[in-house]
Write an enzyme that holds these catalytic residues in place. Structure first.
Site, PDB file in Angstrom:
ATOM      1  N   TYR A  57       0.827  -1.212   0.000  1.00 63.15           N
ATOM      2  CA  TYR A  57       0.000   0.000   0.000  1.00 63.15           C
ATOM      3  C   TYR A  57       0.865   1.268   0.000  1.00 63.15           C
ATOM      4  CZ  TYR A  57      -4.329  -2.664   0.799  1.00 63.15           C
ATOM      5  OH  TYR A  57      -5.400  -3.512   0.681  1.00 63.15           O
ATOM      6  N   SER A 214     -13.502  -2.026  -0.273  1.00 64.24           N
ATOM      7  CA  SER A 214     -14.223  -0.975  -1.009  1.00 64.24           C
ATOM      8  C   SER A 214     -15.747  -1.077  -0.804  1.00 64.24           C
ATOM      9  CB  SER A 214     -13.876  -1.005  -2.503  1.00 64.24           C
ATOM     10  OG  SER A 214     -12.529  -0.647  -2.707  1.00 64.24           O
ATOM     11  N   PRO A 215     -16.213  -1.010   0.460  1.00 68.29           N
ATOM     12  CA  PRO A 215     -17.662  -1.141   0.711  1.00 68.29           C
ATOM     13  C   PRO A 215     -18.489  -0.020   0.097  1.00 68.29           C
ATOM     14  CG  PRO A 215     -16.503  -0.438   2.702  1.00 68.29           C
ATOM     15  CD  PRO A 215     -15.449  -0.819   1.709  1.00 68.29           C
ATOM     16  N   LEU A 216     -17.852   1.115  -0.203  1.00 71.08           N
ATOM     17  CA  LEU A 216     -18.554   2.216  -0.895  1.00 71.08           C
ATOM     18  C   LEU A 216     -18.095   2.302  -2.350  1.00 71.08           C
ATOM     19  CD1 LEU A 216     -18.153   5.003   1.857  1.00 71.08           C
ATOM     20  CD2 LEU A 216     -20.036   3.367   1.607  1.00 71.08           C
ATOM     21  N   GLY A 218     -15.145   2.537  -3.260  1.00 72.38           N
ATOM     22  CA  GLY A 218     -14.087   3.560  -3.301  1.00 72.38           C
ATOM     23  C   GLY A 218     -14.655   4.965  -3.432  1.00 72.38           C
ATOM     24  N   GLY A 219     -15.921   5.151  -3.075  1.00 71.46           N
ATOM     25  CA  GLY A 219     -16.574   6.465  -3.174  1.00 71.46           C
ATOM     26  C   GLY A 219     -17.342   6.636  -4.481  1.00 71.46           C
ATOM     27  N   PHE A 222     -21.228   7.417  -4.957  1.00 73.48           N
ATOM     28  CA  PHE A 222     -21.812   8.759  -4.814  1.00 73.48           C
ATOM     29  C   PHE A 222     -21.622   9.633  -6.048  1.00 73.48           C
ATOM     30  CE2 PHE A 222     -20.074   7.248  -0.751  1.00 73.48           C
ATOM     31  CZ  PHE A 222     -21.279   6.981  -0.114  1.00 73.48           C
TER      32      PHE A 222
HETATM   33  P1  NAP Z   1     -14.338   2.696   0.485  1.00 73.44           P
HETATM   34  O1  NAP Z   1     -14.757   2.915   1.894  1.00 73.44           O
HETATM   35  O2  NAP Z   1     -15.262   2.053  -0.475  1.00 73.44           O
HETATM   36  O3  NAP Z   1     -13.858   4.072  -0.173  1.00 73.44           O
HETATM   37  C1  NAP Z   1     -13.173   5.035   0.566  1.00 73.44           C
HETATM   38  C2  NAP Z   1     -13.103   6.279  -0.268  1.00 73.44           C
HETATM   39  O4  NAP Z   1     -14.433   6.786  -0.448  1.00 73.44           O
HETATM   40  C3  NAP Z   1     -12.291   7.380   0.387  1.00 73.44           C
HETATM   41  O5  NAP Z   1     -11.530   8.040  -0.586  1.00 73.44           O
HETATM   42  C4  NAP Z   1     -13.359   8.270   0.985  1.00 73.44           C
HETATM   43  O6  NAP Z   1     -12.949   9.631   1.066  1.00 73.44           O
HETATM   44  C5  NAP Z   1     -14.453   8.156  -0.056  1.00 73.44           C
HETATM   45  N1  NAP Z   1     -15.775   8.470   0.507  1.00 73.44           N
HETATM   46  C6  NAP Z   1     -16.327   8.000   1.637  1.00 73.44           C
HETATM   47  N2  NAP Z   1     -17.549   8.535   1.832  1.00 73.44           N
HETATM   48  C7  NAP Z   1     -17.755   9.389   0.808  1.00 73.44           C
HETATM   49  C8  NAP Z   1     -18.832  10.243   0.457  1.00 73.44           C
HETATM   50  N3  NAP Z   1     -19.926  10.325   1.190  1.00 73.44           N
HETATM   51  N4  NAP Z   1     -18.711  10.947  -0.698  1.00 73.44           N
HETATM   52  C9  NAP Z   1     -17.607  10.868  -1.463  1.00 73.44           C
HETATM   53  N5  NAP Z   1     -16.542  10.059  -1.159  1.00 73.44           N
HETATM   54  C10 NAP Z   1     -16.625   9.337  -0.045  1.00 73.44           C
HETATM   55  O7  NAP Z   1     -13.041   1.809   0.617  1.00 73.44           O
HETATM   56  P2  NAP Z   1     -11.613   1.720  -0.127  1.00 73.44           P
HETATM   57  O8  NAP Z   1     -10.739   2.777   0.436  1.00 73.44           O
HETATM   58  O9  NAP Z   1     -11.771   1.605  -1.594  1.00 73.44           O
HETATM   59  O10 NAP Z   1     -11.170   0.308   0.441  1.00 73.44           O
HETATM   60  C11 NAP Z   1     -11.236   0.075   1.854  1.00 73.44           C
HETATM   61  C12 NAP Z   1     -10.091  -0.782   2.282  1.00 73.44           C
HETATM   62  O11 NAP Z   1     -10.182  -2.086   1.677  1.00 73.44           O
HETATM   63  C13 NAP Z   1      -8.699  -0.293   1.853  1.00 73.44           C
HETATM   64  O12 NAP Z   1      -8.197   0.735   2.679  1.00 73.44           O
HETATM   65  C14 NAP Z   1      -7.895  -1.554   1.999  1.00 73.44           C
HETATM   66  O13 NAP Z   1      -7.540  -1.753   3.357  1.00 73.44           O
HETATM   67  C15 NAP Z   1      -8.896  -2.629   1.562  1.00 73.44           C
HETATM   68  N6  NAP Z   1      -8.691  -3.070   0.151  1.00 73.44           N
HETATM   69  C16 NAP Z   1      -8.326  -4.365  -0.065  1.00 73.44           C
HETATM   70  C17 NAP Z   1      -8.135  -4.818  -1.358  1.00 73.44           C
HETATM   71  C18 NAP Z   1      -7.729  -6.246  -1.584  1.00 73.44           C
HETATM   72  O14 NAP Z   1      -7.417  -6.614  -2.745  1.00 73.44           O
HETATM   73  N7  NAP Z   1      -7.721  -7.059  -0.557  1.00 73.44           N
HETATM   74  C19 NAP Z   1      -8.326  -3.954  -2.458  1.00 73.44           C
HETATM   75  C20 NAP Z   1      -8.709  -2.641  -2.213  1.00 73.44           C
HETATM   76  C21 NAP Z   1      -8.904  -2.214  -0.895  1.00 73.44           C
HETATM   77  P3  NAP Z   1     -12.686  10.310   2.520  1.00 73.44           P
HETATM   78  O15 NAP Z   1     -11.363   9.782   2.984  1.00 73.44           O
HETATM   79  O16 NAP Z   1     -12.648  11.766   2.177  1.00 73.44           O
HETATM   80  O17 NAP Z   1     -13.807   9.955   3.431  1.00 73.44           O
END
Ligand code: NAP
Length: 304
Positions: A57, A214-216, A218-219, A222
């Site tokens: 990461y 990426s439960p959202l 990755g944003g 929205f």
């Molecule tokens: P996510 O929770 O789907 O997306 C987070 C992103 O969404 C952040 O940039 C956040 O910005 C933004 N966001 C949240 N609420 C929002 C809103 N209301 N409006 C606009 N943007 C919003 O998760 P993710 O970061 O993609 O993934 C979560 C975790 O999963 C990663 O950190 C990692 O640990 C893990 N992951 C694992 C794998 C794998 O292959 N195992 C792959 C990818 C990720 P803000 O920071 O401004 O809130």
């Protein structure tokens, strides 16, 4: 509304919080070690104690960023669980000898990767080590040997996988002494692949808890920039109004948390208040009809 986070016991020596925090984007948050310490302590206070990392990461920088905070506040280590991953070799200025990106699940790479993670985090154990992705070149005997050595030395407490399909999971499980305790896969209203391909059904059968990355989306949920996100936002807003919650994020997390497979969301937000919405979502019970409204909005057509 209660803001306690439930916990799941994954193995005799490891429990994780129901809501976990992901540090994939940590290098972009530009937090000082002190600011990160404040965020982490606030999360621990509401029961979010499990933090998800990977060696790669932030171009191999995020573990070290977190490690600086742990170095400043060593007591924190006893109150949290660290997940990290190994197996992907990135093209990076840090490894100038590499010509391509590829996967390496050799004994040496797994053990060396864990050693590097321990140094980065300033800790002497990892709570949960995941193989980051399945690989077309994969020797399960090497992996099993590495897992046993890491368990015996106390450097890793528990083991799992990420992005595996059922056949790949079963194949590895048949070689390892250790039970694989999770499969970390992408699940969100914008990506229902593993709800549809039999992977979630397989994990329920195995009594293995899925973690949702990426439960959202990755944003991207929205964005309202494509037909799917427009459909989803309309339905999510309607359901949020019915449940008197301010944010559609709460409904997205409830959609994951209400699923019978005990999904553990990995929240990727840099903001405490946004992670808190996931904790609060534990109190929201969606009806089965509401769950399907969201699923159908994602698909863009009725179920057959
Ligand atoms: P996510 O929770 O789907 O997306 C987070 C992103 O969404 C952040 O940039 C956040 O910005 C933004 N966001 C949240 N609420 C929002 C809103 N209301 N409006 C606009 N943007 C919003 O998760 P993710 O970061 O993609 O993934 C979560 C975790 O999963 C990663 O950190 C990692 O640990 C893990 N992951 C694992 C794998 C794998 O292959 N195992 C792959 C990818 C990720 P803000 O920071 O401004 O809130």
């Amino acid at each position: 509304m209660s803001t306690d986070t439930l916990r799941f016991t994954l193995s005799p020596n490891l429990s994780i919080s129901r809501i976990t925090h992901g540090h994939w984007r940590l290098n972009n948050w530009n937090y000082s070690p002190k600011e990160l310490d404040v965020l982490i302590n606030n999360l621990v206070e509401i029961g979010v104690t499990t933090f998800d990392h990977a060696d790669i990461y932030g171009d191999y920088s995020c573990e070290e960023i977190f490690g600086k905070t742990l170095n400043q506040n060593p007591a924190l280590r006893h109150n949290i669980e660290i997940i990290t991953k190994c197996g992907i070799k990135l093209l990076s200025a840090k490894f100038p000898e590499r010509k391509i990106k590829y996967y390496d699940y050799s004994y040496d790479h797994i053990v060396n990767s864990v050693e590097a993670s321990l140094r980065n985090f300033n800790t002497d154990y990892i709570d949960l080590l995941l193989l980051h992705r399945p690989a077309p070149f994969f020797n399960p005997e090497e992996v099993a040997k590495a897992f046993s050595a890491l368990e015996k030395s106390g450097k890793v407490k528990a083991f799992g996988v990420s992005n595996f399909l059922p056949g790949q999971f079963e194949m590895l499980q048949s070689f390892t002494e250790q039970k694989l305790v999770t499969n970390q896969i992408e699940i969100s209203p914008i990506n229902t692949e593993h709800l549809d391909n039999g992977n979630i059904d397989f994990l329920i059968k195995q009594h293995v808890i899925p973690m949702a990355w990426s439960p959202l989306g990755g944003g991207s949920i929205f964005s309202n920039s494509d037909e799917r996100s427009v459909r989803l936002n309309k339905v999510l807003n309607e359901i949020a109004m019915l449940h008197s919650v301010k944010s559609v994020e709460t409904i997205i997390y409830a959609w994951l948390l209400n699923h019978p497979s005990n999904i553990v969301p990995i929240v990727g937000s840099s903001k405490f208040e946004r992670v808190k919405t996931a904790v609060e979502a534990q109190n929201i019970n969606l009806t089965t009809e509401e769950w399907y409204q969201i699923y159908i909005a994602s698909k863009g057509h009725d179920v057959p």
